[in-house]
Write a protein that holds these residues in place. Structure first.
Motif, mmCIF file in Angstrom:
data_model
loop_
_atom_site.group_PDB
_atom_site.id
_atom_site.type_symbol
_atom_site.label_atom_id
_atom_site.label_comp_id
_atom_site.label_asym_id
_atom_site.label_seq_id
_atom_site.Cartn_x
_atom_site.Cartn_y
_atom_site.Cartn_z
ATOM 1 N N UNK A 282 20.140 32.077 115.981
ATOM 2 C CA UNK A 282 19.586 30.809 115.498
ATOM 3 C C UNK A 282 19.136 30.873 114.045
ATOM 4 N N UNK A 283 18.723 32.061 113.566
ATOM 5 C CA UNK A 283 18.328 32.181 112.170
ATOM 6 C C UNK A 283 19.252 33.151 111.452
ATOM 7 N N UNK A 284 19.703 32.752 110.276
ATOM 8 C CA UNK A 284 20.508 33.622 109.427
ATOM 9 C C UNK A 284 19.665 34.048 108.229
ATOM 10 N N UNK A 285 19.761 35.293 107.831
ATOM 11 C CA UNK A 285 18.963 35.731 106.685
ATOM 12 C C UNK A 285 19.493 35.149 105.387
ATOM 13 N N UNK A 286 18.587 34.957 104.425
ATOM 14 C CA UNK A 286 19.034 34.697 103.069
ATOM 15 C C UNK A 286 19.819 35.917 102.575
ATOM 16 N N UNK A 287 20.517 35.783 101.478
ATOM 17 C CA UNK A 287 21.369 36.877 101.023
ATOM 18 C C UNK A 287 21.140 37.163 99.542
ATOM 19 N N UNK A 288 21.079 38.450 99.216
ATOM 20 C CA UNK A 288 20.874 38.920 97.841
ATOM 21 C C UNK A 288 22.010 39.874 97.491
ATOM 22 N N UNK A 289 22.796 39.516 96.480
ATOM 23 C CA UNK A 289 23.940 40.329 96.092
ATOM 24 C C UNK A 289 23.756 40.890 94.682
ATOM 25 N N UNK A 290 23.866 42.208 94.581
ATOM 26 C CA UNK A 290 23.722 42.916 93.309
ATOM 27 C C UNK A 290 25.078 43.023 92.619
ATOM 28 N N UNK A 296 32.605 42.886 91.471
ATOM 29 C CA UNK A 296 32.228 43.111 92.871
ATOM 30 C C UNK A 296 30.716 43.112 92.992
ATOM 31 N N UNK A 297 30.253 42.816 94.216
ATOM 32 C CA UNK A 297 28.830 42.728 94.504
ATOM 33 C C UNK A 297 28.512 43.537 95.756
ATOM 34 N N UNK A 298 27.271 44.035 95.838
ATOM 35 C CA UNK A 298 26.779 44.724 97.020
ATOM 36 C C UNK A 298 25.641 43.927 97.634
ATOM 37 N N UNK A 299 25.658 43.796 98.955
ATOM 38 C CA UNK A 299 24.593 43.091 99.661
ATOM 39 C C UNK A 299 23.334 43.951 99.668
#
Length: 589
Positions: A282-290, A296-299
Motif C-alpha cells: 500500500x505504501x511505496x517509498x520515495x526514491x533518491x538516486x545518486x 547512470x544513477x544508483x538508488x
C-alpha cells in the motif's frame, strides 16, 4: 567499548547542539498569509515589482493570489488590483521573463480539464507592474481538456527564450517560445512522447553538457522518465539505461547536488498504491538516486534515510537551511488522513539525511501541498513556505537560525553575449554556478521550477560554512558560455551579469590541448585539435558577435581555416563540444 560509547555521545551532542540552532518562526498570521478558506495548491516566489525582495504567487481552487512583499514580514494581496482576476482551480505556477524585458511574467496551469492555462505579461513599472492576460488564441497555448499539475521553465534549445514544460493527464506539453508571447507545442517533434499521468517535472543538466534535460514524476505505476537532451534540442528517454527503475505513484521531483560531487542527483515523492487495485504494497517509498557522472544513477534511498514510506508525498523542494554547504530539503505530505506529517530532511555532510521536523516545527501533520524556499527578508538564510488543502492554513516560516555560517547570494542576469553572439534568457534559468571558497567547490543551477509545480526564488544562495572569502564564482550561462567572477563579497547579495566576468576556457584537463598557429594571422591559420574529442562545431565570431565562419563536426585533427576578407582585429574562436565550450581569442591583421 567505553571509548566508542564516549565518541558516540560526543558526536551526538554536537548534532543536537547544531539542530537546536536551527530555528524557524511561524510568521503566517502577521505576514497576512493565513489562507484556510481555500485550497492553496502551489506557490511561486518572484520579485515581480523589481524592488529587491521576493513576492509570492499562490495558485488556488478559486481566485489566485499575488502577495506583494512590503517588508517587515508583511505581505499585501494585490492580485485583483494587478489584473489577476481569473477564478477557477489552478495548480502549478511559475515566474519567468518570457520576452526578456526585465519584468517577471506569470504562467499558471489549470487543473479541472475545463479551463485554459493562464499566461500573463507583466506590463512593468509604467503600469504599476500590472499584468495583461494573453489569450490562447494569441499565445498558441490552447489546451483546455486535460488536467495539469506540474510546470517548469527551461531554454531547451538555447535560443535565449524561456520555454514551458507542462505535465498533463494525457500527453505532456513542451511549448517552444517563438517570441512575442507566442508558443508552439513541440513535444512529439523533439521526442517528448509522454502519455502517462505526469504530476511533477524538473529541468536539470544531469550530464553537465550545457543542455537542459528533463525529469518527470509519473503517477501511473510506471517508471518516472528521464529525458536526455542530445545537444540539438531533441530528447531521448534513458530511464532504463540510467538505472532509474523504482516504480511508484510519482509526484514531486527535485534535482540537486546532495553530496557535493558537482553533479545533479534526483529525488521524488510518491503516493501509496491502493491495496485493492494492485498487488504492490500500500505504501511505496520515495526514491533518491545518486548521479554517477556517466549517465547512470544508483538508488541511495535507504542509505540516505529518505524513504518516507508512510507519507502521501505531494511535493518537495530544496534549500541549505543552515548555510553549511550541504543542501537540505523538505517533503510535503498530505491529501489523505492516513498520511504522516511533512518532513524537513537535514543533510548530514553529504552522506545521509536526518528528519528534524519535530524539533524544528513540532507536529505538522496536516494536508500539505506545495513547498518552496526563498530568502524573503534578505538576511542570508532560506525561509520556507508550505501551502495546505481544504481548511488548512498556508504556513510561512522565517528562518531565525543562530548558526554563524557565512553565505553569499548571487542574482544572475543573462544577456546577448557580444563575444560569442549567443543568447541567454535574462533570468539565467538553466545556468550552472560553481562557488569555490576555502578550496571547496559547490554547485547549483538556476531552476525553472520543481516539486509539483512550485517555484523557489531565482537568486541563488550558497552556504559557505566557515569560509571567510570566496576564491571565485564560475558560471556556465544558458547559452553555453563560461565566465569566472572574482572579488565576490560574502554575506551579501551580489549582482552577476553575463559579459562582465572573465572568459573561461572551460573544464579542460592539461592533456586536452588546443594549438592555434599562427596567431596573430593574416588570412589563414591552423587548429590542431588532436587532444580534444567530441567536437560538434567550430565557430568564429567578429567583435560585433556576428558568425563569420562555421564548420559542423570537423573530421580532421588538424584543420586549416581561411578567412579572406578585409576584417582586421579581434576574433573569437568557439569550439562547441558535447559537454562544454572552448573559447580562444584570435587576432587577424
Amino acid at each position: 567499548m567505553k571509548s566508542n560509547y564516549l565518541l558516540y555521545v560526543f558526536a551526538f551532542s554536537i548534532f543536537v547542539r547544531l539542530e537546536a540552532q536551527i530555528i524557524f518562526t511561524d510568521v503566517t498570521v502577521t505576514a497576512n498569509l493565513s489562507f484556510n478558506a481555500e485550497t492553496v495548491e502551489s506557490i511561486a516566489w518572484g520579485d515581480y515589482d523589481n524592488d529587491g525582495d521576493q513576492d509570492i504567487f499562490f495558485s488556488t481552487n478559486g481566485l489566485n493570489k499575488l502577495m506583494r512583499n512590503d517588508g517587515n514580514d508583511i505581505f499585501t494581496d494585490v492580485g485583483i488590483a494587478s489584473g489577476l482576476t481569473h477564478s477557477f482551480p489552478t495548480t502549478g505556477c511559475v515566474f519567468g521573463d518570457f520576452d526578456n524585458d526585465g519584468n517577471l511574467d506569470l504562467f499558471i496551469v489549470s487543473v479541472d480539464g475545463i479551463n485554459p492555462d493562464l499566461l500573463y505579461k507583466n506590463l512593468g513599472s509604467a503600469s504599476g507592474f500590472s499584468f495583461q492576460s494573453i489569450l490562447g488564441s494569441q499565445s498558441g497555448i490552447t489546451d483546455n481538456i486535460t488536467r495539469k499539475r506540474g510546470v517548469s521553465l527551461l531554454d531547451y534549445n538555447r535560443d535565449g527564450l524561456l520555454d514551458i514544460y507542462v505535465n498533463s493527464s494525457k500527453n505532456d506539453f513542451l511549448y517552444k517560445n517563438l517570441g512575442n508571447f507566442q508558443f508552439q507545442n513541440v513535444s512529439s517533434i523533439v521526442g517528448i512522447n509522454e502519455t502517462n499521468l505526469e504530476i511533477g517535472v524538473v529541468p536539470t543538466d544531469i550530464n553537465n553538457d550545457g543542455w537542459i534535460d528533463i525529469f518527470t514524476g509519473n503517477r501511473s505505476s510506471v517508471q518516472n522518465k528521464l529525458y536526455l537532451n542530445d545537444g540539438t534540442g531533441n530528447f531521448a528517454e534513458i530511464s532504463n539505461s540510467a538505472g532509474i527503475d523504482a516504480v511508484g505513484l510519482g509526484m514531486g521531483v527535485i534535482s540537486f547536488d546532495y553530496d557535493n560531487d558537482l553533479d545533479m542527483d534526483l529525488y521524488w515523492t510518491t503516493w501509496p498504491h491502493a491495496p485493492d487495485t494492485t498487488p504492490l504494497p500500500p505504501f511505496q517509498p520515495n526514491a533518491f538516486y545518486q548521479n554517477q557522472g556517466n549517465l547512470t544513477f544508483l538508488n541511495k534511498t535507504v542509505e540516505t534515510g529518505t524513504e518516507d514510506t508512510s507519507g502521501w508525498g505531494i511535493s518537495c523542494n530544496v534549500g541549505d537551511i543552515d548555510n553549511d554547504r550541504f543542501e537540505d530539503f523538505f517533503v510535503s505530505n498530505g491529501f489523505d488522513p492516513s498520511s504522516t506529517q511533512s518532513i524537513l530532511f537535514k543533510n548530514i555532510n553529504g552522506t545521509a539525511f536526518q528528519d528534524i521536523t519535530n524539533s524544528v516545527f513540532g507536529d505538522i501533520t496536516w494536508d500539505a501541498r506545495g513547498v518552496a524556499f526563498a530568502d524573503y527578508d534578505n538576511d542570508g538564510d532560506q525561509d520556507i513556505i508550505l501551502t495546505g488543502g481544504p481548511g488548512v492554513d498556508t504556513k510561512l516560516w522565517r528562518n531565525d537560525s543562530t548558526i554563524s555560517n557565512n553565505w553569499v547570494t548571487l542574482n544572475l542576469e543573462g544577456t546577448i553575449n557580444i563575444i560569442s553572439g549567443l543568447n541567454s534568457n535574462i533570468n539565467a534559468i538553466g545556468a550552472r554556478v560553481e562557488v569555490t571558497a576555502g578550496g571547496l567547490t559547490t554547485v547549483k543551477e538556476v531552476s525553472g521550477g520543481a516539486g509539483r509545480g512550485s517555484f523557489n526564488s531565482l537568486p541563488l544562495e550558497f552556504g559557505l560554512g566557515s569560509s571567510t572569502s570566496i576564491d571565485n564564482v564560475k558560471v556556465r550561462w544558458p547559452d553555453g558560455n563560461f565566465e569566472v567572477f572574482t572579488n565576490i563579497n560574502i554575506n551579501q547579495i551580489n549582482q552577476i551579469k553575463e559579459g562582465e566576468g572573465t572568459l573561461s576556457l572551460g573544464d579542460f584537463s592539461q592533456d586536452e590541448t588546443i594549438n592555434i598557429f599562427p596567431n596573430p594571422f593574416m588570412n589563414k591559420f591552423n587548429i590542431n585539435i588532436s587532444g580534444i574529442s567530441s567536437i560538434r562545431k567550430i565557430k568564429i565570431y567578429n567583435a560585433l558577435g556576428q558568425v563569420i565562419f562555421e564548420d559542423n563536426y570537423p573530421k580532421n585533427n588538424k584543420t586549416e581555416i581561411e578567412l579572406n576578407n578585409n576584417y582586421k582585429g579581434l576574433l573569437i574562436l568557439v569550439l562547441e563540444l558535447t559537454d562544454r565550450n572552448f573559447v580562444r581569442k584570435l587576432i587577424k591583421y
